[in-house]
Design an enzyme around this catalytic site. Structure first.
Site, PDB file in Angstrom:
ATOM      1  N   GLU A  15     -11.405  -6.194   1.531  1.00  0.00           N
ATOM      2  CA  GLU A  15     -10.122  -5.737   2.294  1.00  0.00           C
ATOM      3  C   GLU A  15     -10.680  -5.785   3.580  1.00  0.00           C
ATOM      4  OE1 GLU A  15      -7.150  -2.036   2.753  1.00  0.00           O
ATOM      5  OE2 GLU A  15      -8.870  -1.758   1.598  1.00  0.00           O
TER       6      GLU A  15
ATOM      7  N   ASP B  50       0.875  -1.120   0.052  1.00  0.00           N
ATOM      8  CA  ASP B  50       0.051   0.109  -0.099  1.00  0.00           C
ATOM      9  C   ASP B  50       0.944   1.369  -0.092  1.00  0.00           C
ATOM     10  OD1 ASP B  50      -1.807   1.863   0.372  1.00  0.00           O
ATOM     11  OD2 ASP B  50      -2.814   1.170   2.150  1.00  0.00           O
TER      12      ASP B  50
END
Length: 395
Positions: A340, A216
């Protein structure tokens, strides 16, 4: 009285700090505010924590809509006082006295009327929160879960990957993968890149070859750095590299995708909004997975349009975070095969509700999987202990 006879009698907007929708609004010991590469990392004074540059300045926006028969729908986003003011002084006129089922009309009027100053950011967050509250209300009026109203389940449960600094713990908790927040960006040079790869190699050794690992990058990179990180991480079996660039730099995403090895995907979109922005990410940038946040992209009404467009491009839709609000979408779509989960415990060692302490009844993954029940709407209510500050319409 049938559903078609009921109208919305009130809309209310609140602001609250300390977690919730603005999940970065945490104490300094929380992993999510400690050093993570950001667009502001180029400035030493704003590098050590994300709260130092005000990532938590806006706070959480909570919207309630109430029907004339007493049912209440709840929607949550970020945007705090600016977004709450927009809800109560502009968007309210399109909601109050509308039939509860007119969700599409209300969305279209909110969007068209704010187009000259909105389209993304705080305004779209406000629209998203209202839209989520409207879907929650409609489900409660109809006594149906949201997923049943938008097509029904295509699977019995949802597998989840976990975002946080400890993929090894995520594996122990039953998740299918772990997404690491990138610590060092271009301002840290080659030494920082080496440290990132050392962390990646350590995590790969801890979790084994079959557990998913991803990066990320939170808008922090430039193209040369992203390419180096991608190449080195692909050798360690990383599954994708996420949100590398300024969300408006579609050209950098395009070029990174062209240079990506076959075993690594390029993903993004959590800070994108509406079907128009996502059309660019799919048509021009050719991202492998798009990741709209249902609290930021325009709400569920717009997420459905984005997802249908993605399906025509053969793309996966894996919404960014957004907990129970996105789970109701994911379970209805074959091109959303997993979800997620943002690990919101301070040390990333426990599974806790994403919107804690705002919601009662919030479903969380168990052994890495989410099962939705048949409670109406999104199946949640506002907590009686939530320390909300109501924002009223200007006189």
């Amino acid at each position: 009285m049938g559903v078609t006879g009921r109208k919305i009698k009130a809309i209310r907007a609140y602001v609250v700090g300390g977690g919730g929708g603005d999940y970065h609004d945490q104490e300094q010991e929380h992993w999510i505010v400690n050093q993570i590469a950001t667009p502001m990392s180029i400035y030493p004074e704003y590098k050590q924590t994300r709260t130092s540059f005000g990532i938590n300045a806006l706070k959480t926006l909570v919207v309630e809509v109430e029907s004339d028969s007493g049912e209440i729908g709840v929607g949550i986003s970020t945007g705090g006082y600016p977004a709450a003011w927009i809800v109560m002084n502009h968007l309210d006129r399109f909601i109050v006295e509308q039939p509860v089922e007119n969700v599409e009309k209300m969305w279209d009027q909110m969007y068209r009327s704010t187009m000259y100053y909105g389209r993304k950011g705080v305004v779209m967050n406000a629209i998203s929160a209202v839209d989520l509250a409207l879907w929650d209300l409609l489900g409660k009026v109809r006594q149906e879960p949201v997923y049943a109203m938008i097509g029904g389940r295509v699977r019995d449960e949802i597998s989840c990957y976990a975002t946080g600094p400890r993929p090894d713990l995520a594996k122990e908790m039953g998740f299918i993968g772990g997404k690491l927040p990138l610590v060092y960006g271009p301002a840290d040079g080659e030494e920082g890149l080496r440290k990132n790869i050392e962390q990646a190699a350590e995590m790969r050794e801890r979790v084994g070859d079959d557990f998913w690992l991803m990066w990320d990058c939170w808008m922090a990179l430039d193209l040369p750095y992203a390419q180096k990180l991608m190449e080195k991480s692909s050798e360690l079996g990383f599954r994708w590299i996420e949100e590398c660039f300024n969300p408006d730099d579609y050209w950098a995403y395009r070029d990174l995708k062209k240079r990506a090895p076959n075993n690594m995907m390029v993903t993004g979109g959590e800070h994108e909004a509406t079907r128009y922005g996502f059309r660019m990410l799919m048509e021009f940038s050719d991202l492998d997975i798009i990741q709209p946040d249902v609290g930021w992209c325009g709400g569920l009404t717009e997420l459905i349009k984005i997802g249908n467009l993605a399906e025509s491009y053969g793309k996966y839709v894996i919404p960014h975070g957004s907990g129970v609000y996105s789970y109701h979408y994911v379970i209805t779509k074959t091109n959303s095969p997993f979800a997620e989960y943002l690990v919101m415990s301070p040390n990333a060692d426990k599974v806790v509700p994403q919107y804690y302490p705002l919601l009662e009844g919030e479903i969380i993954p168990e052994n890495g999987k989410v099962k939705l029940d048949d409670r109406p709407g999104f199946g949640v209510t506002l907590s009686k202990d939530a320390n909300l500050t109501q924002v009223f319409k200007d006189k």
